[in-house]
Enzyme design. Structure first.
Site, PDB file in Angstrom:
ATOM      1  N   ASP B  52       2.062   7.729   8.036  1.00 20.74           N
ATOM      2  CA  ASP B  52       0.678   7.452   8.422  1.00 20.74           C
ATOM      3  C   ASP B  52       0.364   6.005   8.729  1.00 20.74           C
ATOM      4  OD1 ASP B  52       0.830   6.344   5.950  1.00 20.74           O
ATOM      5  OD2 ASP B  52      -0.806   7.485   5.074  1.00 20.74           O
ATOM      6  N   ARG B 243      -7.208   5.614   3.738  1.00 23.38           N
ATOM      7  CA  ARG B 243      -6.963   6.308   5.002  1.00 23.38           C
ATOM      8  C   ARG B 243      -8.257   6.677   5.710  1.00 23.38           C
ATOM      9  NH1 ARG B 243      -2.540   9.869   4.870  1.00 23.38           N
ATOM     10  NH2 ARG B 243      -3.931  11.200   6.055  1.00 23.38           N
ATOM     11  N   TYR B 251       0.642   6.615  -3.950  1.00 22.43           N
ATOM     12  CA  TYR B 251       2.064   6.743  -4.284  1.00 22.43           C
ATOM     13  C   TYR B 251       2.198   6.472  -5.778  1.00 22.43           C
ATOM     14  CZ  TYR B 251       3.427   6.390   0.664  1.00 22.43           C
ATOM     15  OH  TYR B 251       3.603   6.599   2.000  1.00 22.43           O
ATOM     16  N   PRO B 329       9.175   4.782   1.922  1.00 23.35           N
ATOM     17  CA  PRO B 329       7.883   4.692   2.629  1.00 23.35           C
ATOM     18  C   PRO B 329       7.059   3.509   2.133  1.00 23.35           C
ATOM     19  CG  PRO B 329       8.152   6.784   1.462  1.00 23.35           C
ATOM     20  CD  PRO B 329       9.178   5.846   0.923  1.00 23.35           C
TER      21      PRO B 329
END
Lengths: 603, 603
Positions: B52, B243, B251, B329
Site C-alpha cells: 500500500d 491510510r 504492523y 514490508p
C-alpha cells in the site's frame, strides 16, 4: 379519448439557459441536493469559439467545486502580457512585458483560456455524475409569477408557472409541459427571453467600437504569439489571446467602413475571416500572421455596456449572467461575472429551500451582484476606451501612451482578476470588528494560504478547507493554545459558544456539522499543538485542527496570522458558503455572530 | 470434425501476472505502442490490503506516465514520522517526530498510502483507455525458450512458447492457447511460476522475525494515529501506517509462541485479527486502539530477504518484482521496487522491438535492477534488525536507542524514498564528463526544478518535460544566449550536431523528434531570451525553449544552473527515457554522445 399533449410537473428550481452561468448554478444547486432542472433551446452544446477566458478568482471558485483540475489540464494559461506600440519606422515594437495578472494574492496567477464548449463540458460531466442532464432543445413560451402575497412569502410554495415547448418531439407526442417552480433562474443570454418576459429593461448603451474576433491555428513570426498582447498601432488596435491546442484568438478593431451599412447597422456579410485577418495584419505590421486551414470560429460585434434595471421579480424569478449585464470582451470579464452571479445565488436558494434561511436572504443577490455589474461597466468603459483609442505618437500627442495603458491595466488588477470583488455591508456582510483580522476583509474572498494539519502535518491551502458545500465555515483562530492561559480562554469560549442559545446550536438542524464547519487554526509549533487538547466543539474530528507553522520540508506555511492580520489573542471568522468573509469578531464578541445569523436565518 | 480446443497466436510481449509490477510494465509498453498482452490467474482484481505504500520516487515515475494526480487524490499522505520508546513508567512515550521522508530533492515530500487494489485500478483504467485489458483467470502451463542461436539473436523472431489455460471457459470451448512471444515478462509474485519454470533460484534467507498486519477503521486515543509511527516498547515493536478513508494499518511483531507450530512453521490458524490487536495494544500501552466493525484485511508473515540468481533467460524471458526479490514490508519498498523494475525494462523492450536498439541493451535491465535489489536487501536487513530489535532501556543497554534508529532512518532517506537510486556505469550510464553538470548525477534521476518557458512565461517542472514516452531527451543547457559570443557557440554547436553523422540525424528514424526530444534551457532574463534566436535543431517548436529565471510572480524558478551544477558555458545532458541521466558533456565533447548512442543503438 385523445392523449393529452401537455404534462404538468413541479420543481424547486428551474434554470432556463445552459451557458456557463446556468451550468454553474445548476451544478451548484444539484451539489447542494436541491431538486433542480435545467433547459436550453440549443439542440447541441457549444462546439467552438464564444467566451473563453477564466479569471483567477473564477478558477478559485471552480476549485471550490472540485472542477479546477480538469480546466487547468485542458486549458492554456496566460502568465505574461506584452504591450506593442508604434515604432519609429511605422511598424509596431514591444514597449513592455508584464505579468498578465496584477493580483499578488491570486492562487492561480494566470488567466486560463479554453473554448466555451470545453468549459461547459466540465460542468456537464460534473452534473451527469450527480444525475442531472440539460434538457434540450426546449424553449419556454410563458412565465407567470403568482400575485398571491401569502404564496410569495412561503418558500415551499410554487408561485412561478413556466410553459416549456420540446422542439424535437415527434408529431402526436407530448411536446408541452407546464412546470410549477418555487424559483426560476433565467440564464438565457444577452437576448434573454426571461428578462424580456418579466419586463426588465437594460440600462446603458452601446459604444461606437466595433470589433471582430477570430479563433484559428496559425503561422506567424510574431514573437509574443503565446502571450496576451495589447497592440496599439497606427493602423488600428488588436489583441492576441493564446489558446489551447495551438489556437490563437485575435481581436481586431474595425472601422465603420468595414462593416456598417447605409442604415448604420453592422452588416456581417460585409466581413469574413479573411478580411478580419487582413485588418489584424495591418495592426501587426511588420509581423505577419495567417491561418493554418479554415478558421475555427469568428464573429463581429459592437461593444455594449449595459446592466438590467433589476435582477429579480419578487425574489422568485432571477436573472443572471449576460441576461442582466453585457460588457466588452476585451477585459475577459463577461463569462466570469456570469458564473460568479449564480455561484452567489445558488447557496442562498439552497438555504431558503432547506428552510434554514429567511426569504430575505435572497435580496442580497441583487444587492451584491448588481453593484458588481455596475462597477464592472465603469472599469470596462475606461479599459475599452483606452484599448480602442488611438496610440500616442509624435503626431498625436493626445493619444493613449503605453504608460497610461499599463497603469490602468495594473490599477485594476484586483478587479479584472476577480480577486478584489468586495461585497458591501448587508445582513451577510458585517465589517464591525474587521480590525481583529485586518486582511481577511469582510465582503472579500478568503485569500489562499497554507496551514499545516495538526494530526498529520499535511500542508493544506485554506481555500481547500472552504469547499462550496453550502455550509457556513467558522474559522476559530485560537492563538497559542500551548500557553495555558490562552488554552483556558479557548475552553471558556467553547463553553459559551456551546450553549443552546449560541448560533452553533440554535441554527443548526440536527448536528452542528450539518450547517456549520468549524475549523480551528492555532498559532505556534506543530510538534506541540498535535498533543494539545482542544474542546470538541472546535475539533469535531481529528482533521479539523490546523497550525500556522511551516510544513515538514519548510516549503510552505507559517506566518499566516500575520498575513491575515489576525490578533494574536485570536479571532472568530465567519466565512459564507461561497468563500467570502461574512464577519470577524474577537472571542469576547462571539454573541455578535449570534445576531449576524439571527438577522437572516429562519426563526 | 471436432472443433480444435487450442488456438495459436503471436505477440510481441506477454506479461504474466497483473500485480503492480506487471501492470506498470504492460501500461508502459502499451503507451509506447508495443503489441502487448497481460494475463493473470486471479479471477478478480485485488480488493483490499496487500502492499500500500508509494514512495516519492515512484510517485515521480507515475507522474511521468500521467498517473500521479489520481493517486494523490485518492491516497493518504504521510508527512510525519513519530518515534515512540519505553517511558519511565512502563508505557511508551513519544521521543521525537521527524519528516517521514529524508530526501530534500523529493518532488512529493511524503509517502502515499492506498490499498493495492486502488493502485492497480489506476493502471487498469489507463490501460483500458488504450484498449488493453487483463485476461483472467488465465494460468500458464508451459514456457519454452528456443535454443536456436539465430532465432535468439533476431529481435523480430518469436522464440518463446507459452501455453495458457483459460480457467472459466465452458466445457467444449477453446480453453488452451499456444502463444509465441518475442519476449515474456514474468511478474507473477514471490512464488513465481515463471521463475520456477525457468529454474532460476532465489538467493538469501528468511529472518526469524514474524509480523502480523491488520487494516481497519479504528477508535483510539493515540495522538499520532495519522502519522507513521515506529514504536519500540518493552512489550514488542509495532508500526502505524495511516491510510486512506480513515483506515489505519498496524504492523505488530509476533513471538514464536504466538504463531509457530511444533515443526517451526508459521501456523496462521493460531492467530486472528483480534489476537493481533491484543498484541498491538500491548505495544501501544498506555494508549488503546480497537477496530470499528470487522477488520478490512489482515495477514501474518516471516520476513524473507532474497534476490533471484538472475533476472532473465537469454534476455527473452524476464522476471520482475516479487518474482525476483522479496523484502520486509517494514521499509515499504517491495511494491516500489517492483514497479520500478518494469519501468526500467519497458522502454528498453520498446527500443529493441522498434528496431532502434541492439538486443544488448536488454542486458542492462538485470545489471541495473539486480544490483538495486541487493542494495535494497542490505538496507532492509539493517532497518529490519533495528526495527525488530529490543529498545534500549535502563536494563537493556545493548538495545536499540532512539538516536540510532533515527540516524539510520535518515541516513537511508535517499534510498528508502527511492530518489537516491544510482545506476552504475554501463553502455547507457557514462559519467565521464560529470563535472559539467555536477548535480545532474549520471545514473540518477533528474531532480525536480522549475524553469520558465520562454514563449509564454509558463513555469514548468523539468520532470514534466521528461515524460515516459520512450524517447531520449537531450537537454541543451545553452548558457547566456543573449551574449553574442555564447550565441555564436550555440550556433556552431547546432551546425556540428546537425551533421548526418551526428547522433540526432544518424540514429533517428524519420524525423529527429521520433526518437529524441531536444529541449533548450538558457540562463538569463526571460524578457530578453524570448526574442533571442535559437537554431531550429534546438528549438523545433516554440514550446522547447526555457529560461532559468523566476516566474512572473517570483514564486518559483531561477538558480537552476547553480542547483544542477551546470557549467555557465553550457552543457549537453542526455536523459534516458526512464528519467535517469545517461550522460553529460561540454559542448566541445558532443561527439562523445555519438559514441554513447553508437554503443547500443542498431547500426
Amino acid at each position: 379519448m385523445p392523449v393529452p399533449l401537455t404534462k404538468e410537473s413541479e420543481v424547486d428550481v428551474l434554470v432556463i439557459g445552459a451557458g456557463p452561468s446556468g451550468l454553474m448554478g445548476a451544478n451548484a444547486l444539484r451539489k447542494a441536493g436541491v431538486n433542480v432542472r435545467i433547459v436550453d433551446q440549443r439542440p447541441q452544446r457549444v462546439a467552438a469559439g464564444q467566451a473563453d477566458g477564466i479569471q483567477p478568482r473564477t478558477m478559485e471558485v471552480l476549485q471550490s467545486y472540485g472542477l479546477a483540475e480538469r480546466l487547468l489540464r485542458e486549458g492554456n494559461r496566460m502568465y505574461m502580457c506584452a504591450f506593442y506600440n508604434p515604432g519609429p519606422d511605422g511598424g509596431i515594437i514591444c514597449t513592455g512585458r508584464a505579468p498578465d495578472i496584477s493580483a499578488p494574492t491570486a492562487r492561480y496567477p494566470h488567466e486560463t483560456t479554453l473554448h466555451q464548449g470545453g468549459i461547459e463540458a466540465i460542468f456537464l460531466d460534473s452534473m451527469a455524475s450527480m444525475g442531472l442532464e440539460v434538457e434540450r432543445p426546449v424553449v419556454p413560451s410563458l412565465i407567470e409569477v403568482s400575485k398571491d402575497e401569502a404564496e410569495l412569502k412561503d418558500p415551499q410554495a410554487h408561485p412561478v408557472k413556466v410553459v416549456l415547448k420540446y422542439l424535437d418531439v415527434p408529431e402526436g407526442k407530448i411536446d408541452t409541459e407546464v412546470v410549477r417552480a418555487k424559483f426560476v433562474v433565467g440564464t438565457d443570454g444577452a437576448h434573454s427571453w426571461v428578462r424580456k418576459s418579466c419586463d426588465i429593461v437594460m440600462e446603458g448603451e452601446q459604444t461606437d467600437y466595433i470589433w471582430g474576433v477570430v479563433d484559428m491555428f496559425y503561422e506567424t513570426d510574431f514573437p509574443d504569439i503565446r502571450n496576451r498582447c495589447a497592440i496599439h498601432s497606427a493602423n488600428g488596435s488588436c489583441m492576441v489571446i493564446p489558446r489551447e491546442n495551438e489556437i490563437v484568438r485575435l481581436y481586431a478593431q474595425l472601422s465603420d467602413t468595414d462593416v456598417v451599412d447605409a442604415n448604420g447597422r453592422v452588416d456581417k456579410t460585409k466581413m469574413g475571416p479573411q478580411q478580419l485577418l487582413e485588418v489584424a495584419n495591418k495592426s501587426l505590421y511588420p509581423y505577419k500572421i495567417s491561418s493554418k486551414g479554415e478558421v475555427d470560429w469568428w464573429t463581429i460585434y459592437i461593444i455594449g455596456q449595459r446592466v438590467a434595471s433589476k435582477f429579480s421579480i419578487n425574489e422568485r424569478v432571477f436573472i443572471a449572467g449576460d441576461a442582466c449585464h453585457t460588457h466588452s470582451p476585451k477585459a475577459g470579464q463577461g463569462m466570469n461575472a456570469s458564473m460568479n452571479d449564480t455561484h452567489n445565488l445558488a447557496w442562498k436558494l439552497a438555504h431558503v429551500l432547506r428552510g434554514w434561511a429567511d426569504m430575505s436572504l435572497l435580496k442580497t443577490y441583487e444587492f451584491e451582484r448588481r453593484k458588481y455589474a455596475q462597477d464592472l461597466i465603469t472599469f470596462d468603459k475606461r479599459f475599452s476606451a483606452l484599448f480602442s483609442g488611438k496610440p500616442r505618437t509624435e503626431e498625436n500627442q493626445g493619444g493613449v501612451s503605453h504608460e497610461e495603458f499599463l497603469a490602468t491595466f495594473q490599477t485594476f488588477g484586483g478587479f479584472s482578476s476577480g480577486v478584489g470583488v468586495h461585497y458591501q455591508p448587508s445582513a451577510i456582510v458585517n465589517p464591525e470588528y474587521q480590525s481583529f483580522a485586518r486582511n481577511l476583509i469582510v465582503g472579500q474572498r478568503v485569500p489562499p494560504r497554507v496551514f499545516v494539519r495538526a494530526a498529520d502535518a499535511w500542508p493544506l491551502d485554506i481555500q481547500d478547507l472552504l469547499p462550496s458545500d453550502a455550509r457556513f465555515k467558522i474559522l476559530l483562530f485560537a492563538g497559542d493554545i500551548v500557553d495555558p492561559a490562552q488554552s483556558e480562554r479557548v475552553r471558556q469560549l467553547a463553553e459559551e459558544m456551546g450553549r443552546p442559545e449560541g448560533f452553533l446550536k440554535r441554527f443548526s438542524k440536527g448536528s452542528v456539522e450539518t450547517m456549520f464547519e468549524v475549523l480551528t487554526i492555532a498559532s505556534g509549533d506543530k510538534f506541540k499543538v498535535i498533543t494539545t487538547p482542544v474542546p470538541s466543539i472546535f475539533r469535531s474530528h481529528w482533521s479539523k485542527l490546523f497550525v500556522d507553522d511551516q510544513d515538514m520540508f519548510k516549503r510552505a506555511g507559517g506566518g499566516g496570522y500575520e498575513y491575515f492580520g489576525v490578533d494574536p489573542r485570536g479571532a472568530i471568522v465567519v466565512v459564507r458558503p461561497d468563500g467570502y468573509v461574512g464577519m470577524v469578531t474577537p472571542f469576547e464578541q462571539h454573541k455578535a455572530i449570534d445576531q449576524y445569523f439571527a438577522s437572516f436565518m429562519a426563526a
